[in-house]
Structures are given as structure tokens and as C-alpha cells.
Design a protein around this motif. Sequence first.
Motif, short mmCIF file in Angstrom:
data_model
loop_
_atom_site.label_atom_id
_atom_site.label_comp_id
_atom_site.label_asym_id
_atom_site.label_seq_id
_atom_site.Cartn_x
_atom_site.Cartn_y
_atom_site.Cartn_z
N ILE A 42 48.82 64.96 11.36
CA ILE A 42 50.28 64.82 11.36
C ILE A 42 50.73 63.98 10.16
O ILE A 42 51.66 64.34 9.44
N LEU A 43 50.05 62.87 9.92
CA LEU A 43 50.44 62.01 8.80
C LEU A 43 50.17 62.67 7.46
O LEU A 43 50.90 62.42 6.49
N SER A 44 49.16 63.52 7.39
CA SER A 44 48.86 64.19 6.12
C SER A 44 49.95 65.19 5.73
O SER A 44 50.02 65.60 4.57
N LYS A 45 50.80 65.55 6.66
CA LYS A 45 51.85 66.53 6.39
C LYS A 45 53.23 65.90 6.21
O LYS A 45 54.23 66.60 6.17
N PRO A 101 55.73 69.69 17.97
CA PRO A 101 56.89 68.90 17.49
C PRO A 101 57.05 67.58 18.24
O PRO A 101 57.36 66.56 17.63
N GLU A 102 56.81 67.57 19.54
CA GLU A 102 56.93 66.34 20.32
C GLU A 102 55.85 65.34 19.92
O GLU A 102 56.10 64.14 19.81
N MET A 103 54.64 65.84 19.67
CA MET A 103 53.55 64.96 19.24
C MET A 103 53.86 64.36 17.88
O MET A 103 53.67 63.16 17.67
N ARG A 104 54.34 65.18 16.99
CA ARG A 104 54.70 64.72 15.64
C ARG A 104 55.76 63.63 15.73
O ARG A 104 55.62 62.57 15.11
N ILE A 112 45.84 71.55 23.29
CA ILE A 112 47.14 71.28 22.67
C ILE A 112 47.88 72.59 22.52
O ILE A 112 47.41 73.50 21.85
N LEU A 113 49.02 72.67 23.16
CA LEU A 113 49.84 73.87 23.10
C LEU A 113 50.76 73.80 21.89
O LEU A 113 51.26 72.73 21.52
N ALA A 134 51.14 56.75 21.19
CA ALA A 134 52.01 57.93 21.18
C ALA A 134 51.79 58.80 22.41
O ALA A 134 52.38 59.87 22.52
N GLY A 135 50.92 58.36 23.32
CA GLY A 135 50.68 59.12 24.55
C GLY A 135 49.70 60.26 24.37
O GLY A 135 49.71 61.21 25.15
N MET A 136 48.84 60.16 23.34
CA MET A 136 47.86 61.22 23.06
C MET A 136 46.47 60.61 22.90
O MET A 136 45.87 60.69 21.84
#
Length: 104
Positions: free
Chosen positions: A49-52, A9-12, A3-4, A37-39
Amino acid sequence: MLILAESIPEMRTAVWQVVSLIPVGKVASYGQIAALAGMPQQARMVGRILSKLPKDTAIPWHRVVNATGRISNPNASHQIERLAEEGLTLINGRINLKCHRWRP
């Protein structure tokens, strides 16, 4: 999967968009969200991500559970309360995924 930093941001955004689609009274697993989500294979990333999310978010984070229907959130009581408001209850500590899994 590597993961770069620039892809975060795109993943989020992708995770937020998918979680926003879960209807009232349904739940999805972290792995299901990752795949949509494509991951694929990034269920833990979905959890991070959800924890943030900001405290005042409108994104229905409480509708995301683990693969067995259990709450894995450290603030389980708040999540259980939110799910109960939508008519979902835990039986033996789990949401019945046969009945309540979101199937987009």
C-alpha cells in the motif's frame, strides 16, 4: 487471511490514517501499522500500500521501517534523508527502536 478486492480501498484508507498519526521523530514497523489498521499479520500488504503512494503525498511513509528498524524501501537513501531531517539516524543500518518506536 483472504483479502477480497472490495476490501482493498478500506485497507488502504486505514493504513494511510495510521501512518499519518506517526509523530515526527518516531517510527513504526510495517507489522505495527498492520495491527493498528485492523489487519494483523498483513505487514507485507502495508508495504504494498505504501509503495503505491503518490510521489507528492503528505503521508509520512518514511517513518515506517521493518521489524528490526532497518529500511526495506528500494529507495533507501531518500528515506534515510527524510528521517535524518527529523533527527533520526541509522546506527549499523538500523533505527534504534527502543528510543524511536512510536507507542500510541
